[in-house]
Design a protein around this motif. Structure first.
Motif, PDB file in Angstrom:
ATOM      1  N   TYR A 570       0.835  -1.195   0.000  1.00  0.00           N
ATOM      2  CA  TYR A 570       0.000   0.000   0.000  1.00  0.00           C
ATOM      3  C   TYR A 570       0.873   1.251   0.000  1.00  0.00           C
ATOM      4  CZ  TYR A 570      -3.473   3.440   1.446  1.00  0.00           C
ATOM      5  OH  TYR A 570      -4.276   4.555   1.504  1.00  0.00           O
ATOM      6  N   CYS A 571       1.842   1.282   0.906  1.00  0.00           N
ATOM      7  CA  CYS A 571       2.728   2.437   1.009  1.00  0.00           C
ATOM      8  C   CYS A 571       3.439   2.700  -0.317  1.00  0.00           C
ATOM      9  CB  CYS A 571       3.744   2.202   2.127  1.00  0.00           C
ATOM     10  SG  CYS A 571       4.996   3.486   2.288  1.00  0.00           S
ATOM     11  N   SER A 585      -3.932   0.213 -11.932  1.00  0.00           N
ATOM     12  CA  SER A 585      -4.436  -1.015 -11.305  1.00  0.00           C
ATOM     13  C   SER A 585      -3.901  -1.167  -9.881  1.00  0.00           C
ATOM     14  CB  SER A 585      -4.063  -2.235 -12.143  1.00  0.00           C
ATOM     15  OG  SER A 585      -2.653  -2.335 -12.276  1.00  0.00           O
ATOM     16  N   ASP A 586      -2.657  -0.739  -9.658  1.00  0.00           N
ATOM     17  CA  ASP A 586      -2.097  -0.838  -8.309  1.00  0.00           C
ATOM     18  C   ASP A 586      -2.841   0.072  -7.335  1.00  0.00           C
ATOM     19  OD1 ASP A 586      -0.208  -2.681  -9.064  1.00  0.00           O
ATOM     20  OD2 ASP A 586       1.373  -1.203  -9.398  1.00  0.00           O
ATOM     21  N   LEU A 587      -3.111   1.305  -7.767  1.00  0.00           N
ATOM     22  CA  LEU A 587      -3.824   2.232  -6.892  1.00  0.00           C
ATOM     23  C   LEU A 587      -5.220   1.709  -6.588  1.00  0.00           C
ATOM     24  CD1 LEU A 587      -3.951   4.981  -5.428  1.00  0.00           C
ATOM     25  CD2 LEU A 587      -4.912   5.919  -7.539  1.00  0.00           C
ATOM     26  N   ALA A 588      -5.913   1.220  -7.614  1.00  0.00           N
ATOM     27  CA  ALA A 588      -7.273   0.718  -7.421  1.00  0.00           C
ATOM     28  C   ALA A 588      -7.307  -0.444  -6.443  1.00  0.00           C
ATOM     29  CB  ALA A 588      -7.858   0.297  -8.770  1.00  0.00           C
ATOM     30  N   PRO A 747     -10.777   2.890 -17.656  1.00  0.00           N
ATOM     31  CA  PRO A 747      -9.387   3.313 -17.401  1.00  0.00           C
ATOM     32  C   PRO A 747      -8.382   2.405 -18.111  1.00  0.00           C
ATOM     33  CG  PRO A 747     -10.660   3.216 -15.364  1.00  0.00           C
ATOM     34  CD  PRO A 747     -11.496   2.550 -16.409  1.00  0.00           C
ATOM     35  N   LYS A 748      -7.263   2.974 -18.462  1.00  0.00           N
ATOM     36  CA  LYS A 748      -6.155   2.206 -19.051  1.00  0.00           C
ATOM     37  C   LYS A 748      -5.307   1.682 -17.896  1.00  0.00           C
ATOM     38  CE  LYS A 748      -6.083   4.976 -23.285  1.00  0.00           C
ATOM     39  NZ  LYS A 748      -7.252   5.799 -22.946  1.00  0.00           N
ATOM     40  N   TRP A 749      -5.701   0.541 -17.395  1.00  0.00           N
ATOM     41  CA  TRP A 749      -5.183   0.031 -16.135  1.00  0.00           C
ATOM     42  C   TRP A 749      -3.662  -0.120 -16.082  1.00  0.00           C
ATOM     43  CZ3 TRP A 749      -8.309   0.658 -12.358  1.00  0.00           C
ATOM     44  CH2 TRP A 749      -9.701   0.486 -12.513  1.00  0.00           C
ATOM     45  N   GLU A 750      -3.079  -0.634 -17.141  1.00  0.00           N
ATOM     46  CA  GLU A 750      -1.651  -0.945 -17.097  1.00  0.00           C
ATOM     47  C   GLU A 750      -0.803   0.050 -17.876  1.00  0.00           C
ATOM     48  OE1 GLU A 750      -0.855  -3.246 -15.008  1.00  0.00           O
ATOM     49  OE2 GLU A 750      -2.966  -3.761 -14.694  1.00  0.00           O
ATOM     50  N   ASN A 751      -1.389   1.159 -18.281  1.00  0.00           N
ATOM     51  CA  ASN A 751      -0.657   2.166 -19.038  1.00  0.00           C
ATOM     52  C   ASN A 751       0.005   3.143 -18.068  1.00  0.00           C
ATOM     53  OD1 ASN A 751       0.285   4.203 -20.668  1.00  0.00           O
ATOM     54  ND2 ASN A 751      -1.539   4.295 -21.960  1.00  0.00           N
ATOM     55  N   PRO A 752       1.355   3.150 -17.978  1.00  0.00           N
ATOM     56  CA  PRO A 752       2.014   4.027 -17.004  1.00  0.00           C
ATOM     57  C   PRO A 752       1.846   5.510 -17.294  1.00  0.00           C
ATOM     58  CG  PRO A 752       3.620   2.978 -18.442  1.00  0.00           C
ATOM     59  CD  PRO A 752       2.307   2.339 -18.745  1.00  0.00           C
ATOM     60  N   THR A 753       1.360   5.853 -18.492  1.00  0.00           N
ATOM     61  CA  THR A 753       1.152   7.281 -18.794  1.00  0.00           C
ATOM     62  C   THR A 753      -0.197   7.776 -18.304  1.00  0.00           C
ATOM     63  OG1 THR A 753       0.204   6.801 -20.990  1.00  0.00           O
ATOM     64  CG2 THR A 753       2.600   7.042 -20.839  1.00  0.00           C
ATOM     65  N   SER A 754      -1.064   6.885 -17.909  1.00  0.00           N
ATOM     66  CA  SER A 754      -2.385   7.277 -17.400  1.00  0.00           C
ATOM     67  C   SER A 754      -2.251   7.744 -15.954  1.00  0.00           C
ATOM     68  CB  SER A 754      -3.371   6.110 -17.479  1.00  0.00           C
ATOM     69  OG  SER A 754      -3.586   5.729 -18.815  1.00  0.00           O
ATOM     70  N   LYS A 755      -2.676   8.960 -15.693  1.00  0.00           N
ATOM     71  CA  LYS A 755      -2.513   9.571 -14.378  1.00  0.00           C
ATOM     72  C   LYS A 755      -3.836   9.887 -13.700  1.00  0.00           C
ATOM     73  CE  LYS A 755       1.900   9.991 -15.510  1.00  0.00           C
ATOM     74  NZ  LYS A 755       2.914   9.052 -14.986  1.00  0.00           N
ATOM     75  N   LEU A 757      -7.752   8.602 -12.374  1.00  0.00           N
ATOM     76  CA  LEU A 757      -8.625   7.485 -12.043  1.00  0.00           C
ATOM     77  C   LEU A 757      -9.783   8.009 -11.208  1.00  0.00           C
ATOM     78  CD1 LEU A 757      -9.070   4.378 -12.129  1.00  0.00           C
ATOM     79  CD2 LEU A 757      -7.854   4.255  -9.939  1.00  0.00           C
ATOM     80  N   ALA A 758     -10.968   7.485 -11.487  1.00  0.00           N
ATOM     81  CA  ALA A 758     -12.146   7.841 -10.695  1.00  0.00           C
ATOM     82  C   ALA A 758     -12.982   6.592 -10.464  1.00  0.00           C
ATOM     83  CB  ALA A 758     -12.972   8.914 -11.402  1.00  0.00           C
ATOM     84  N   LEU A 759     -13.746   6.592  -9.397  1.00  0.00           N
ATOM     85  CA  LEU A 759     -14.647   5.476  -9.139  1.00  0.00           C
ATOM     86  C   LEU A 759     -15.922   5.978  -8.491  1.00  0.00           C
ATOM     87  CD1 LEU A 759     -13.772   3.430  -5.950  1.00  0.00           C
ATOM     88  CD2 LEU A 759     -12.588   5.549  -6.488  1.00  0.00           C
ATOM     89  N   GLU A 760     -16.986   5.299  -8.845  1.00  0.00           N
ATOM     90  CA  GLU A 760     -18.283   5.544  -8.209  1.00  0.00           C
ATOM     91  C   GLU A 760     -18.590   4.351  -7.329  1.00  0.00           C
ATOM     92  OE1 GLU A 760     -23.012   6.295  -9.359  1.00  0.00           O
ATOM     93  OE2 GLU A 760     -21.576   5.572 -10.870  1.00  0.00           O
ATOM     94  N   ILE A 761     -18.963   4.640  -6.084  1.00  0.00           N
ATOM     95  CA  ILE A 761     -19.341   3.579  -5.151  1.00  0.00           C
ATOM     96  C   ILE A 761     -20.834   3.683  -4.916  1.00  0.00           C
ATOM     97  CG2 ILE A 761     -18.994   2.598  -2.859  1.00  0.00           C
ATOM     98  CD1 ILE A 761     -16.236   3.828  -2.831  1.00  0.00           C
TER      99      ILE A 761
END
Length: 859
Positions: A570-571, A585-588, A747-755, A757-761
């Motif tokens: 996590y850290c 994907s890591d952040l999600a 989202p482009k999960w594995e694309n390192p250029t994607s900065k 991310l949003a989610l609806e809960i």
């Protein structure tokens, strides 16, 4: 006459094993009385000294034996002997030992305490003297010793002949009316404890030198006087049934001999008394033990272990340093600063109605602190005797409550003075009364560099065949049975004596090592802790961070659905995302509770999420320093290294700090805030633990301290109010989560250029959340949430999900806005200038995070 090698054959309670012994703790106190001496005989000055080697000459002043009942047995004694079979021994004062010689003769020794003296009667039966030889007689050759059986204490008595070199005495036996041979000795009680060591010699006219008779084990007869064998359990120091004695129990498998060293309150660094524990009398299995009356003025104790140890050159050397009892609960220091066990009990404490808050794991909000550093600074405005102590922590409980904390994680506190024992208990009691649990960081995987347990039993306590990652000489052999027991007893002691609510195990990966350093998939210690009944209600947290490793290890920790973990992934993943690296994907995964780690029968509540820790960069330094030497810290200086007065850099750093805290508190799992991060304490870029500074309470009043403290308090309130989302025992259901890019595409999960991310809960209904314990009426829906993260250096327009008629989005957090507007409990309703199908487009600034919640806009 040569000094005799002393060891006695003692087994269980049958004659074939050598001895039958019974004992109880002495109940009478030792008194000093007048010795029975011959008229005009001189009485020696009595002092306690060390009797080893060259000190034999000084022993002439240190021991006194009173009158021996020997050649001429009194009528009174004969009458006592004739009726002894009808008497019942008073087990409080009499201890009996039964030996067998190699020829089959039986030797019974009775040690009886009579007021101020010890009476010792020796009986020999089943032994025939040479018939018809008037000069045939049985003689006991005896001596007394304490710490070294080769150094007998010098004695000078009437009716005895003494060897001036070895200080042994010959005393003849007499026949009793029961055709037994007997003799009696009487010792002044104030000179105990000591050992009476003897062998028998059968003298006749044909053989005036005599035939030596030993035990059936070919050893000297050895009898303790003034102390008992004691108990092998419990290990450590314990008191007798009436608090009238001390029982010492000490594990050492490979020691040939163990010496109990007792210290008085004098200024000398030498033991006041050393007692050599006999391997047959004072040893059961691998435990050495003895019981001594507590009427002595001893205050500390330690052990000297005589074993063959290996030096650095693999040369056998005798290790005889005085070591600390691993089970000592109260520790004192000698003049030379050597740590020794204390013979004082923990002071009494009234816990009253104290009870653990017993907070569910998923509802914890943890604050990690250093006890000394938390209130040591003069800005704490506490009295000098309170600042930097447990009492100081208790005085600052309001600050903890302001942050929303309900659990403190104390950095390792190790040993502390006995005067502070009750102050820690007072702290725990006060924190409990305020609904705050107390967790301890513990280090059971290695000892200090000097080897705190070395010299006791190195091959048991430490790894002997180390793997490559166990090259430190101080690594404990944690899964070795005796070390495992020591760790369990320590944990139980913290829980029962100090009411501690849980533990965080530093370098927990080493708990998975076998006795030879091999990896264990089912380590016995970890399993034993998980199922220990006394630890059943405590929190157990594995911290696989190793202070000796630059990069954390990836460890699959066995848990039995009991062990939580400090989440190093996590850290790293959150730090990487916030500096513009890593993948979405890591952040999600981390936000949703680290399902890649905790879907194995646990849940998100077992993930303890931290951004900074006590060793490493503080939160403010994570956004201020990123030199090459800090590569492992995954930090970013936001455009300039170190201190700066550039407004743009300072504003970017402030936003990053808000972002870190925001992500930490909206992530599923347990947030762990590090001491000082709420007010911006810095080590100027040093990741070293020793660079940490005391908490400066003046910084809380600064502009930074004010807004960050309020923001943390706000986020903890959001977590509590929306516990259905953020304080979950189970993971969110996939159907209740929708992920978006800023344009509502996938989202482009594995694309390192994607900065971005949003989610609806989508909130679960009460019917979905609640197991039907009661009959439900109309289901009630909670509000939906929308969370956005923008780690790029340019703004992003995000389209919020469309809502049903009558619902609107309100903004609770936007970390890019100025204080105090960047968070609000009431929120600000967001509307679109051009409403298209109820959709709202919101501009997120660079390096910012947002939180929206739906509200019902209809009256």
């Amino acid at each position: 006459m040569a000094a005799w090698s002393l060891s006695v054959g003692i087994g269980s309670c049958c004659l074939d094993n050598g001895i039958n012994r019974t004992w109880k703790f002495p109940s009478a106190r030792l008194f000093t009385g007048k010795n029975k001496t011959k008229p005009r005989s001189e009485t020696l000055v009595v002092t306690r000294k060390r009797f080893l080697g060259d000190f034999v000459t000084s022993a002439l002043q240190s021991y006194q034996l009173s009158k021996i009942c020997a050649a001429k047995t009194s009528i009174e004694l004969r009458e006592q002997l004739s009726s002894r079979s009808a008497q019942v021994d008073d087990l409080k004062n009499v201890i009996s030992y039964l030996f067998r010689t190699k020829t089959g003769a039986l030797v019974k020794v009775k040690v009886e305490k009579k007021r101020e003296k010890y009476s010792i009667m020796v009986y020999v039966s089943s032994l025939e003297l040479c018939g018809g030889d008037d000069k045939s007689r049985l003689v006991m050759v005896w001596g007394v010793y304490r710490s070294d059986s080769s150094c007998f204490l010098p004695l000078d008595f009437e009716n005895s002949s003494q060897d001036s070199q070895t200080h042994t005495t010959e005393t003849p036996f007499v026949k009793s009316s029961l055709s037994e041979l007997m003799l009696g000795l009487e010792f002044d009680g104030k000179e105990s404890p000591f050992y009476l060591s003897f062998h028998l010699k059968l003298v006749s006219g044909k053989d005036p030198d005599g035939i030596e008779m030993l035990t059936h084990r070919d050893t000297e007869f050895c009898v303790p006087v003034g102390f008992t064998a004691g108990h092998p359990l419990p290990l450590g120091l314990s008191s007798g049934p009436h608090d009238d004695s001390w029982n010492f129990a000490f594990f050492s498998r490979n020691s040939a001999n163990v010496v109990l060293c007792l210290y008085d309150d004098s200024t000398t660094d030498k033991p006041a008394l050393e007692l050599d524990l006999d391997p047959y009398v004072n040893r059961t299995g691998d435990v050495w033990h003895a019981s001594i009356e507590n009427t002595w003025d001893f205050v500390r104790y330690g052990y000297r272990c005589k074993e063959m140890a290996h030096s650095g050159n693999d040369v056998n050397v005798e290790a005889e340093k005085i070591v600390l009892d691993p089970y000592a609960t109260v520790i004192g220091k000698s003049v030379s600063q050597k740590f020794l066990g204390s013979l004082f009990k923990n002071p009494s404490f009234d816990w009253g109605e104290d009870a653990s808050p017993n907070i569910p794991l998923e509802k914890l909000i943890v604050y990690r602190l250093n006890v000394k550093g938390f209130t040591q600074h003069k800005s704490s405005k506490l009295p000098t005797n309170v600042a930097g102590t447990f009492s100081g922590v208790a005085e600052k409980v309001n600050h903890l409550k302001t942050l929303g904390t309900n659990a403190v994680l104390l950095e390792p506190i190790f040993s502390f003075s006995e005067q502070k024992v009750n102050s820690m208990k007072e702290m725990v009691k006060k924190l409990h009364s305020q609904g705050i649990e107390v967790l301890l960081e513990v280090v059971f995987t290695h000892t200090s560099d000097s080897g705190a347990l070395r010299g006791i039993d190195d091959s048991s306590y430490y790894y002997k065949g180390r793997a490559t990652d166990l090259d430190s000489k101080s690594y404990l052999n944690c899964n070795y049975p005796v070390v495992q027991q020591l760790i369990l007893e320590s944990l139980r002691y913290w829980v029962t004596e100090f009411h501690v609510d849980g533990f965080c195990f530093i370098n927990a990966s080493s708990l998975l090592q076998g006795v030879h350093g091999e990896h264990l998939s089912r380590p016995p210690l970890v399993e034993a802790i998980a199922f220990d009944p006394l630890l059943a209600e405590t929190k157990l947290i594995a911290d696989c961070w190793d202070p000796l490793e630059m990069m954390p290890k990836e460890v699959r920790f066995p848990h039995w659905k009991r062990w939580a973990e400090l989440n190093t992934r996590y850290c790293r993943n959150v730090r990487n995302f916030m500096r513009g690296r890593g993948v979405l994907s890591d952040l999600a995964t981390r936000i949703c509770g680290s399902g890649d780690i905790f879907t194995d029968g646990r849940g998100p509540a077992f993930s303890f999420n931290y951004i900074s820790r006590n060793s490493g960069l503080s939160l403010v330094d994570l956004v201020s320093f990123s030199g090459p030497e800090l590569a492992s810290e995954l930090s970013w200086n936001c455009g300039e290294e170190g201190a700066t007065n550039k407004s743009a850099v300072l504003q970017r750093r402030l936003k990053q700090i808000r972002n870190f805290l925001f992500i930490q508190y909206i992530s599923l799992g347990i947030p762990v805030l590090n001491m000082g991060d709420e007010c911006g304490i810095s080590t100027k870029g040093s990741p070293l633990l020793e660079s940490r500074k005391p908490f400066d309470w003046n910084m809380l009043a600064s502009a930074f301290g004010t807004q960050i403290t309020q923001f943390i308090s706000f986020m903890t309130s959001v977590r509590a109010r929306r516990s259905d989302v953020f304080q979950r025992r189970n993971f969110l259901k996939p159907e209740n989560i929708v992920w978006y890019a800023n344009d509502q595409t996938t989202p482009k999960w594995e694309n390192p250029t994607s900065k971005f991310l949003a989610l609806e809960i989508k909130a679960e209904s009460e019917e979905e959340e609640t197991v039907s314990l009661v009959e439900l009426t109309e289901p009630k829906k909670s509000n939906d949430l929308f969370i956005g993260f923008n780690a790029s250096d340019h703004p992003a327009n995000v389209t919020l999900p469309s809502l049903h008629e009558g619902s609107k989005w309100r903004r609770l957090v936007d970390t890019a806005l100025p204080f105090p507007g960047f968070f609000s409990a009431k929120g600000e309703t967001i509307t679109a200038e051009k409403a298209i199908q109820q959709q709202v487009v919101y501009e997120m600034k660079p390096y910012s995070c947002t939180l929206f919640e739906t509200i019902n806009s209809t009256p």
